[in-house]
Write a protein that holds these residues in place. Structure first.
Motif, PDB file in Angstrom:
ATOM      1  N   TYR A   1       1.090   6.483   1.252  1.00 42.05           N
ATOM      2  CA  TYR A   1       2.198   6.298   2.183  1.00 42.05           C
ATOM      3  C   TYR A   1       3.241   7.407   1.985  1.00 42.05           C
ATOM      4  O   TYR A   1       3.354   7.995   0.905  1.00 42.05           O
ATOM      5  CB  TYR A   1       2.869   4.938   1.980  1.00 42.05           C
ATOM      6  CG  TYR A   1       1.981   3.754   2.291  1.00 42.05           C
ATOM      7  CD1 TYR A   1       1.827   3.306   3.597  1.00 42.05           C
ATOM      8  CD2 TYR A   1       1.316   3.075   1.276  1.00 42.05           C
ATOM      9  CE1 TYR A   1       1.013   2.213   3.884  1.00 42.05           C
ATOM     10  CE2 TYR A   1       0.508   1.985   1.545  1.00 42.05           C
ATOM     11  CZ  TYR A   1       0.348   1.555   2.860  1.00 42.05           C
ATOM     12  OH  TYR A   1      -0.446   0.480   3.145  1.00 42.05           O
ATOM     13  N   THR A   2       4.022   7.634   3.029  1.00 36.96           N
ATOM     14  CA  THR A   2       5.122   8.605   2.946  1.00 36.96           C
ATOM     15  C   THR A   2       6.468   7.899   2.843  1.00 36.96           C
ATOM     16  O   THR A   2       7.509   8.533   2.995  1.00 36.96           O
ATOM     17  CB  THR A   2       5.123   9.509   4.189  1.00 36.96           C
ATOM     18  OG1 THR A   2       5.273   8.696   5.365  1.00 36.96           O
ATOM     19  CG2 THR A   2       3.835  10.309   4.279  1.00 36.96           C
ATOM     20  N   THR A   3       6.448   6.598   2.567  1.00 32.71           N
ATOM     21  CA  THR A   3       7.681   5.799   2.548  1.00 32.71           C
ATOM     22  C   THR A   3       8.102   5.418   1.131  1.00 32.71           C
ATOM     23  O   THR A   3       8.850   4.469   0.940  1.00 32.71           O
ATOM     24  CB  THR A   3       7.486   4.520   3.377  1.00 32.71           C
ATOM     25  OG1 THR A   3       6.334   3.809   2.890  1.00 32.71           O
ATOM     26  CG2 THR A   3       7.298   4.859   4.837  1.00 32.71           C
ATOM     27  N   GLY A   4       7.598   6.119   0.117  1.00 33.99           N
ATOM     28  CA  GLY A   4       7.945   5.785  -1.253  1.00 33.99           C
ATOM     29  C   GLY A   4       9.442   5.923  -1.523  1.00 33.99           C
ATOM     30  O   GLY A   4      10.088   6.859  -1.063  1.00 33.99           O
ATOM     31  N   VAL A   5       9.982   4.955  -2.271  1.00 36.25           N
ATOM     32  CA  VAL A   5      11.406   4.933  -2.613  1.00 36.25           C
ATOM     33  C   VAL A   5      11.542   4.800  -4.124  1.00 36.25           C
ATOM     34  O   VAL A   5      10.770   4.073  -4.759  1.00 36.25           O
ATOM     35  CB  VAL A   5      12.128   3.766  -1.908  1.00 36.25           C
ATOM     36  CG1 VAL A   5      13.591   3.706  -2.328  1.00 36.25           C
ATOM     37  CG2 VAL A   5      12.016   3.908  -0.401  1.00 36.25           C
TER      38      VAL A   5
ATOM     39  N   VAL B   1      -6.280   2.075  -0.044  1.00 34.98           N
ATOM     40  CA  VAL B   1      -7.282   3.016  -0.528  1.00 34.98           C
ATOM     41  C   VAL B   1      -7.636   3.953   0.610  1.00 34.98           C
ATOM     42  O   VAL B   1      -8.139   3.519   1.656  1.00 34.98           O
ATOM     43  CB  VAL B   1      -8.536   2.290  -1.042  1.00 34.98           C
ATOM     44  CG1 VAL B   1      -9.581   3.314  -1.481  1.00 34.98           C
ATOM     45  CG2 VAL B   1      -8.176   1.359  -2.179  1.00 34.98           C
ATOM     46  N   GLY B   2      -7.345   5.216   0.419  1.00 27.67           N
ATOM     47  CA  GLY B   2      -7.627   6.193   1.457  1.00 27.67           C
ATOM     48  C   GLY B   2      -7.323   7.601   0.957  1.00 27.67           C
ATOM     49  O   GLY B   2      -6.722   7.795  -0.105  1.00 27.67           O
ATOM     50  N   GLY B   3      -7.753   8.582   1.714  1.00 26.84           N
ATOM     51  CA  GLY B   3      -7.520   9.952   1.291  1.00 26.84           C
ATOM     52  C   GLY B   3      -8.529  10.419   0.265  1.00 26.84           C
ATOM     53  O   GLY B   3      -9.469   9.702  -0.112  1.00 26.84           O
ATOM     54  N   ARG B   4      -8.305  11.638  -0.219  1.00 27.45           N
ATOM     55  CA  ARG B   4      -9.264  12.241  -1.149  1.00 27.45           C
ATOM     56  C   ARG B   4      -8.785  12.256  -2.584  1.00 27.45           C
ATOM     57  O   ARG B   4      -9.483  12.742  -3.463  1.00 27.45           O
ATOM     58  CB  ARG B   4      -9.558  13.684  -0.713  1.00 27.45           C
ATOM     59  CG  ARG B   4     -10.291  13.770   0.620  1.00 27.45           C
ATOM     60  CD  ARG B   4     -10.609  15.205   0.975  1.00 27.45           C
ATOM     61  NE  ARG B   4      -9.389  15.997   1.155  1.00 27.45           N
ATOM     62  CZ  ARG B   4      -9.388  17.312   1.374  1.00 27.45           C
ATOM     63  NH1 ARG B   4     -10.532  17.978   1.419  1.00 27.45           N
ATOM     64  NH2 ARG B   4      -8.245  17.957   1.538  1.00 27.45           N
ATOM     65  N   ARG B   5      -7.611  11.760  -2.860  1.00 29.60           N
ATOM     66  CA  ARG B   5      -7.099  11.800  -4.227  1.00 29.60           C
ATOM     67  C   ARG B   5      -6.590  10.433  -4.644  1.00 29.60           C
ATOM     68  O   ARG B   5      -6.292   9.571  -3.814  1.00 29.60           O
ATOM     69  CB  ARG B   5      -5.966  12.823  -4.365  1.00 29.60           C
ATOM     70  CG  ARG B   5      -4.728  12.508  -3.537  1.00 29.60           C
ATOM     71  CD  ARG B   5      -3.599  13.476  -3.856  1.00 29.60           C
ATOM     72  NE  ARG B   5      -2.439  13.277  -3.015  1.00 29.60           N
ATOM     73  CZ  ARG B   5      -1.494  12.374  -3.227  1.00 29.60           C
ATOM     74  NH1 ARG B   5      -1.601  11.548  -4.273  1.00 29.60           N
ATOM     75  NH2 ARG B   5      -0.453  12.272  -2.424  1.00 29.60           N
TER      76      ARG B   5
ATOM     77  N   THR C   1      -7.155   5.704 -10.222  1.00 28.98           N
ATOM     78  CA  THR C   1      -7.329   4.687  -9.188  1.00 28.98           C
ATOM     79  C   THR C   1      -6.514   5.074  -7.966  1.00 28.98           C
ATOM     80  O   THR C   1      -5.524   5.810  -8.078  1.00 28.98           O
ATOM     81  CB  THR C   1      -6.887   3.294  -9.681  1.00 28.98           C
ATOM     82  OG1 THR C   1      -7.105   2.336  -8.643  1.00 28.98           O
ATOM     83  CG2 THR C   1      -5.417   3.288 -10.052  1.00 28.98           C
ATOM     84  N   ASP C   2      -6.920   4.578  -6.810  1.00 24.84           N
ATOM     85  CA  ASP C   2      -6.186   4.804  -5.564  1.00 24.84           C
ATOM     86  C   ASP C   2      -5.587   3.498  -5.050  1.00 24.84           C
ATOM     87  O   ASP C   2      -5.278   3.377  -3.862  1.00 24.84           O
ATOM     88  CB  ASP C   2      -7.136   5.403  -4.513  1.00 24.84           C
ATOM     89  CG  ASP C   2      -6.397   5.981  -3.322  1.00 24.84           C
ATOM     90  OD1 ASP C   2      -5.224   6.350  -3.487  1.00 24.84           O
ATOM     91  OD2 ASP C   2      -6.985   6.033  -2.231  1.00 24.84           O
ATOM     92  N   ARG C   3      -5.391   2.535  -5.943  1.00 18.94           N
ATOM     93  CA  ARG C   3      -4.975   1.206  -5.513  1.00 18.94           C
ATOM     94  C   ARG C   3      -3.517   0.874  -5.852  1.00 18.94           C
ATOM     95  O   ARG C   3      -3.067  -0.256  -5.613  1.00 18.94           O
ATOM     96  CB  ARG C   3      -5.896   0.151  -6.137  1.00 18.94           C
ATOM     97  CG  ARG C   3      -7.353   0.294  -5.736  1.00 18.94           C
ATOM     98  CD  ARG C   3      -8.237  -0.592  -6.579  1.00 18.94           C
ATOM     99  NE  ARG C   3      -7.841  -2.005  -6.450  1.00 18.94           N
ATOM    100  CZ  ARG C   3      -8.279  -2.967  -7.276  1.00 18.94           C
ATOM    101  NH1 ARG C   3      -9.091  -2.662  -8.278  1.00 18.94           N
ATOM    102  NH2 ARG C   3      -7.879  -4.215  -7.094  1.00 18.94           N
TER     103      ARG C   3
END
Length: 469
Positions: free
Chosen positions: A315-319, A438-442, A431-433
């Motif tokens: 996400y781009t909404t990290g705070v 879960v998405g993207g390549r990293r 992990t990507d969780r």
């Protein structure tokens, strides 16, 4: 466009005020001759207590032994970097101290020649008038000779600067530091024994500041503003201060060894010696570049830290959110240590996905300047991150993932045992969780930034060895 004008004015004012002593006293007309400036060390010499007896000393030649010439940007010069009048400066310092009676020895041939002229004139007067004029007084002889000289002039021992420019608006500041060192020794004329040798050093600072604005403020309207100054500490005053400090040290060393004493007696002597020992302890704990040496002899340290965490996931909404932790370190050497820490923090990726996590890390830390009050350090290692929230999504309580950690920080020592730490680290997980998606390549990763307190304990009796730089 108006904001650039305000920014330029603010920048110019800030740089000017930083060096207002030089900037607002620029020479605009010839200046009258004046009495030469005194240094802070001159005042210390004049404030020394009176001696029990003044000491007759001779100074034949206190010279420049560096053989160094002035640095110039282009071409060469035969001007020396150090004044050739160090003998005169030393004699003036001896007079200011009131402890010594300097005897003319630098130009002894001139003195003896003038005395011969006086004798010849008086002999002629006596023969023509048949009277006996008063005999010429004998010369004083020195019980102590002062030898030594300026033994080093180190250029550019420290250089640096800072600057910034944005859309034609900017400024810069540069500095350079040189250092001069003098040695002074007292030699007994009756035995030739070197009674005492002391040394003193003084830095010489050069600074330059410039600010400029180069900007189109309107169509075919170019605004260009420049200002600045350069300030160089006079090398002669640096030599004077170093010599005066050497004279003070010679007096104090002589009192400590019983070579001479103050007029006020043993109690005053003891007071001066105690103050001198405290100064020696401070100087012994100060390394090059005026760095205060910290003799850390503690193997263990406990820490507490608080700060913020920021997730970088899908996400781009990290705070940014809360982070806190506790830690322990064991020092193998003054620079290398192994630590364990546990941290609890929130990862705020979206308004719906704000979760508590617990991480445990084992790190190897490297302290770059372990014996300075302010020291940078780096650390790295691995650990695990555990989901500890009670909200079940795609994650379940106690879900655990492996991670790697790299970080850096600054540590400032308030006392031998307590220090303030500012640190930041980057944590990548396997992990990507973490963000609930879960998405993207990293995989997901997160950052920690915190301020903490370290408490050092467990003194090592053998002391951690060090090599001051």
């Amino acid at each position: 466009m108006q904001q650039y004008k305000y920014f330029a004015v603010l920048l110019i004012c800030s740089f000017s005020l930083a060096g207002c002593g030089a900037y607002f006293n620029q020479p605009t007309s010839p200046q009258d001759a004046r009495i030469a400036e005194n240094t802070a060390q001159t005042m210390k010499l004049r404030e020394l207590p009176e001696p029990a007896n003044r000491i007759e000393v001779g100074v034949y030649n206190f010279k420049d032994q560096t053989g160094q010439y002035k640095n110039v940007e282009n071409g060469s010069t035969f001007s020396t970097a150090v004044t050739q009048g160090a003998t005169t400066i030393l004699i003036k310092a001896l007079e200011d101290s009131k402890w010594f009676t300097p005897i003319e020895r630098e130009n002894l041939a001139n003195l003896l020649n003038e005395r011969n002229i006086i004798r010849t004139t008086r002999d002629e007067y006596r023969n023509s008038n048949d009277t006996a004029p008063q005999r010429l007084r004998p010369l004083l002889f020195a019980g102590i000779l002062l030898e030594g000289g300026v033994i080093s002039y180190d250029s550019n021992i420290l250089t640096g600067g800072v600057g910034a420019r944005y859309f034609g608006v900017g400024g810069s500041s540069q500095y350079r530091q040189d250092r001069i060192t003098v040695y002074l020794r007292a030699v007994s004329t009756s035995s030739g024994e070197v009674l005492k040798t002391v040394n003193a050093s003084k830095t010489i600072l050069s600074q330059g500041v410039d600010v400029g604005l180069f900007r189109y403020v309107n169509f075919q309207r170019l605004l260009e503003v420049e200002t600045g100054f350069t300030k160089n500490e006079p090398s002669q005053m640096a030599v004077q201060e170093a010599i005066e400090k050497a004279v003070e040290l010679l007096i104090l060393e002589g009192i400590k060894d019983g070579l001479w004493a103050t007029e006020e007696g043993p109690e005053k002597d003891k007071e001066l010696i105690e103050a001198y020992k405290l100064e020696q302890e401070l100087e012994n704990s100060t390394e090059l570049y005026e760095r205060t040496y910290q003799d850390h002899d503690f193997r263990h340290s406990a820490s507490a830290v608080m700060g913020i965490s920021l997730i970088d996931g899908d996400y781009t909404t990290g705070v940014m959110d809360f982070m806190g932790g506790l830690g322990y370190k064991y020092r193998f050497t003054s620079q290398l240590s192994l630590g364990y820490d546990i941290q609890a923090f929130k990862l705020n990726s979206t308004t719906e996905h704000i979760k508590w996590w617990l991480s445990q890390n084992i790190n190897v830390a490297y302290n770059i300047l372990p014996h300075d009050k302010l020291s940078p350090f780096i650390y790295g290692g691995g650990g695990v991150i555990t989901y500890i929230d009670d909200k079940e999504t795609d994650l379940k309580p106690n879900d655990t993932f492996y991670k790697l950690q790299l970080g850096a920080g600054l540590e400032y020592m308030f006392t031998d045992r307590v220090s303030l730490v500012l640190q930041g680290d980057w944590n990548t997980t396997f992990t990507d969780r973490l963000d609930g998606f879960v998405g993207g390549r990293r995989n997901d990763f997160y950052y920690n930034l915190g301020v903490g307190i370290n408490y050092h304990f467990g003194s090592n009796k053998t002391r951690i060895k060090h090599n001051p730089k």
